[in-house]
Design a protein around this motif. Structure first.
Motif, mmCIF file in Angstrom:
data_model
loop_
_atom_site.group_PDB
_atom_site.id
_atom_site.type_symbol
_atom_site.label_atom_id
_atom_site.label_comp_id
_atom_site.label_asym_id
_atom_site.label_seq_id
_atom_site.Cartn_x
_atom_site.Cartn_y
_atom_site.Cartn_z
ATOM 1 N N PHE A 19 2.373 1.807 -13.134
ATOM 2 C CA PHE A 19 3.235 1.217 -12.117
ATOM 3 C C PHE A 19 2.334 0.613 -11.055
ATOM 4 O O PHE A 19 1.338 1.223 -10.668
ATOM 5 C CB PHE A 19 4.131 2.292 -11.491
ATOM 6 N N GLU A 20 2.677 -0.579 -10.587
ATOM 7 C CA GLU A 20 1.862 -1.191 -9.536
ATOM 8 C C GLU A 20 2.690 -2.167 -8.716
ATOM 9 O O GLU A 20 3.407 -3.003 -9.266
ATOM 10 C CB GLU A 20 0.684 -1.928 -10.159
ATOM 11 N N SER A 63 0.816 -1.215 0.000
ATOM 12 C CA SER A 63 0.000 0.000 0.000
ATOM 13 C C SER A 63 0.847 1.262 0.000
ATOM 14 O O SER A 63 0.503 2.248 -0.648
ATOM 15 C CB SER A 63 -0.932 0.013 1.211
ATOM 16 N N ILE A 64 1.954 1.248 0.730
ATOM 17 C CA ILE A 64 2.835 2.422 0.771
ATOM 18 C C ILE A 64 3.465 2.666 -0.601
ATOM 19 O O ILE A 64 3.511 3.805 -1.078
ATOM 20 C CB ILE A 64 3.925 2.250 1.853
ATOM 21 N N ILE A 65 3.939 1.614 -1.261
ATOM 22 C CA ILE A 65 4.535 1.773 -2.587
ATOM 23 C C ILE A 65 3.460 2.228 -3.571
ATOM 24 O O ILE A 65 3.687 3.115 -4.386
ATOM 25 C CB ILE A 65 5.216 0.473 -3.049
ATOM 26 N N ARG A 100 6.527 9.255 -2.971
ATOM 27 C CA ARG A 100 7.808 9.500 -3.636
ATOM 28 C C ARG A 100 8.063 8.547 -4.808
ATOM 29 O O ARG A 100 8.667 8.928 -5.806
ATOM 30 C CB ARG A 100 8.944 9.410 -2.626
ATOM 31 N N VAL A 101 7.613 7.303 -4.693
ATOM 32 C CA VAL A 101 7.804 6.344 -5.788
ATOM 33 C C VAL A 101 6.998 6.786 -7.002
ATOM 34 O O VAL A 101 7.514 6.870 -8.121
ATOM 35 C CB VAL A 101 7.400 4.913 -5.360
ATOM 36 N N ILE A 102 5.716 7.089 -6.793
ATOM 37 C CA ILE A 102 4.851 7.504 -7.893
ATOM 38 C C ILE A 102 5.345 8.820 -8.492
ATOM 39 O O ILE A 102 5.382 8.988 -9.713
ATOM 40 C CB ILE A 102 3.389 7.618 -7.411
ATOM 41 N N ASN A 103 5.764 9.738 -7.646
ATOM 42 C CA ASN A 103 6.279 11.020 -8.131
ATOM 43 C C ASN A 103 7.520 10.819 -8.987
ATOM 44 O O ASN A 103 7.678 11.441 -10.032
ATOM 45 C CB ASN A 103 6.577 11.932 -6.933
ATOM 46 N N PHE A 124 6.227 -11.018 -3.741
ATOM 47 C CA PHE A 124 6.099 -9.568 -3.628
ATOM 48 C C PHE A 124 6.913 -8.936 -4.741
ATOM 49 O O PHE A 124 7.999 -9.409 -5.059
ATOM 50 C CB PHE A 124 6.626 -9.087 -2.259
ATOM 51 N N GLY A 125 6.404 -7.878 -5.324
ATOM 52 C CA GLY A 125 7.169 -7.217 -6.376
ATOM 53 C C GLY A 125 6.437 -6.029 -6.958
ATOM 54 O O GLY A 125 5.508 -5.476 -6.366
ATOM 55 N N PHE A 126 6.855 -5.633 -8.159
ATOM 56 C CA PHE A 126 6.222 -4.524 -8.844
ATOM 57 C C PHE A 126 6.196 -4.777 -10.335
ATOM 58 O O PHE A 126 6.969 -5.540 -10.886
ATOM 59 C CB PHE A 126 6.905 -3.191 -8.522
ATOM 60 N N TYR A 127 5.241 -4.125 -10.958
ATOM 61 C CA TYR A 127 5.044 -4.197 -12.409
ATOM 62 C C TYR A 127 5.127 -2.790 -12.949
ATOM 63 O O TYR A 127 4.538 -1.875 -12.405
ATOM 64 C CB TYR A 127 3.675 -4.820 -12.707
ATOM 65 N N ILE A 128 5.886 -2.603 -13.993
ATOM 66 C CA ILE A 128 6.006 -1.274 -14.623
ATOM 67 C C ILE A 128 5.771 -1.436 -16.101
ATOM 68 O O ILE A 128 6.165 -2.403 -16.693
ATOM 69 C CB ILE A 128 7.379 -0.661 -14.318
#
Length: 137
Positions: free
Chosen positions: A120-121, A83-85, A103-106, A133-137
């Motif tokens: 980004f998610e 949620s923070i990311i 800050r990540v989204i910015n 756990f990870g991220f998709y861009i």
């Protein structure tokens, strides 16, 4: 075989009615052997690079790490971290990514004055004996 069967229903159906229907249809199926729970799967990191210039100038990237199972006391920590990311989609949402307090989204929205990604998610999946756990861009 019976050990591979699942009966599911949705909608306005009484449980007793479903049990009667299942017994009428599958009552003659013999029970199979009870499966023993397997050991934790081995997490093997991998990388796949595939270039297709016909898809345009956009790159699709997903990065993931092994995390904790859903019954772990640290599961909530991973949910909070996700949620923070956060997530970002260009030109959508109440607050534009270029002025977001996250800050990540910015950083994603303002990289090189045009943004480095349209989307980004962060993601987080829990399973019985492991997680991802990870991220998709």
């Amino acid at each position: 075989t019976a050990e591979n069967m699942v009966i599911a229903a949705s909608g306005p159906l009484r449980h007793e009615e479903l049990v009667q229907l299942a017994a009428a249809s599958f009552g003659g199926v013999k029970p199979g052997a009870v499966r023993e729970g397997g050991s934790k799967p081995y997490f093997c990191g991998a990388e796949l690079i595939y270039r297709n210039d016909e898809m345009g100038p956009t790159a699709y990237i997903a990065v993931g790490w092994e995390s904790v199972p859903w019954k772990s006391p640290d599961a909530v920590t991973f949910m909070v971290m996700q949620s923070i990311i956060g997530s970002y989609k260009k030109n959508t949402g109440l607050v534009p990514g270029t002025i977001s307090g996250n800050r990540v989204i910015n950083a994603v929205a303002n990289k090189m004055q045009v943004g480095c990604a349209d989307e980004f998610e962060a993601f987080n999946y829990f399973y019985r004996d492991t997680g991802m756990f990870g991220f998709y861009i």
